[in-house]
Design a protein around this motif. Structure first.
Motif, PDB file in Angstrom:
ATOM      1  N   MET A   1       0.832  -1.206   0.000  1.00 10.91           N
ATOM      2  CA  MET A   1       0.000   0.000   0.000  1.00 10.91           C
ATOM      3  C   MET A   1       0.869   1.261   0.000  1.00 10.91           C
ATOM      4  O   MET A   1       0.589   2.209  -0.731  1.00 10.91           O
TER       5      MET A   1
ATOM      6  N   ASP B   1      -0.153   2.938  -3.345  1.00 10.80           N
ATOM      7  CA  ASP B   1      -1.272   3.859  -3.105  1.00 10.80           C
ATOM      8  C   ASP B   1      -0.713   5.284  -3.116  1.00 10.80           C
ATOM      9  O   ASP B   1      -0.425   5.865  -2.080  1.00 10.80           O
TER      10      ASP B   1
ATOM     11  N   ILE C   1      -5.773   1.427  -4.044  1.00 10.68           N
ATOM     12  CA  ILE C   1      -4.862   1.528  -5.180  1.00 10.68           C
ATOM     13  C   ILE C   1      -5.727   1.633  -6.430  1.00 10.68           C
ATOM     14  O   ILE C   1      -6.373   0.670  -6.836  1.00 10.68           O
TER      15      ILE C   1
ATOM     16  N   ASP D   1      -3.426   5.616  -9.246  1.00 11.01           N
ATOM     17  CA  ASP D   1      -2.282   5.328  -8.390  1.00 11.01           C
ATOM     18  C   ASP D   1      -1.238   4.427  -9.046  1.00 11.01           C
ATOM     19  O   ASP D   1      -0.039   4.663  -8.899  1.00 11.01           O
TER      20      ASP D   1
END
Length: 132
Positions: free
Chosen positions: A83, A87, A94, A101
């Motif tokens: 993440m 992200d 995401i 992203d």
């Protein structure tokens, strides 16, 4: 299936331990494109088909792997590490849409070919990343 998994794990470990593979395999030479990876991830990991990979969807996907596969996947990272690298806007999802992203985090998220190979092998080995 068990022998295929063992072979995958051994190959992944060898790839991860080989400095020549991690440093010399350029993105252009990788058989698994980031775009193909994103499409396969959307198809196989995005459980609610909203083009957003949530922490819980990633946890669910990791939870379905057997112990050895999870161990190999730890090289890529835990859910938290994935993440943090993928992200881009840190909103807890995401975004796999163009311009999202995954595109914005291309310098940190699954950039190296060996990581894409390990990720694909763990989660969607049968997905053809070039024709999806």
């Amino acid at each position: 299936p068990q022998q295929k998994m063992r072979c995958f794990i051994i190959m992944t470990i060898l790839l991860l331990l080989s400095p020549s593979v991690t440093s010399s395999t350029s993105d252009e030479d990788c058989p698994i494109s980031r775009e193909g990876m994103i499409k396969c991830a959307a198809r196989h990991l995005d459980l609610n088909s909203d083009s957003l990979l949530s922490r819980s969807e990633l946890d669910t996907a990791i939870g379905t792997l057997n112990f050895l596969s999870r161990s190999v996947l730890k090289v890529i990272g835990s859910t938290d590490i994935i993440m943090s690298k993928c992200d881009y806007d840190s909103d807890g999802f995401i975004d796999m849409e163009p311009g999202g992203d995954m595109e914005k985090s291309k310098e940190t998220c699954l950039k190296q070919c060996f990581k894409r190979k390990a990720f694909k092998g763990a989660f969607f080995p049968e997905c053809d990343t070039e024709t999806i």
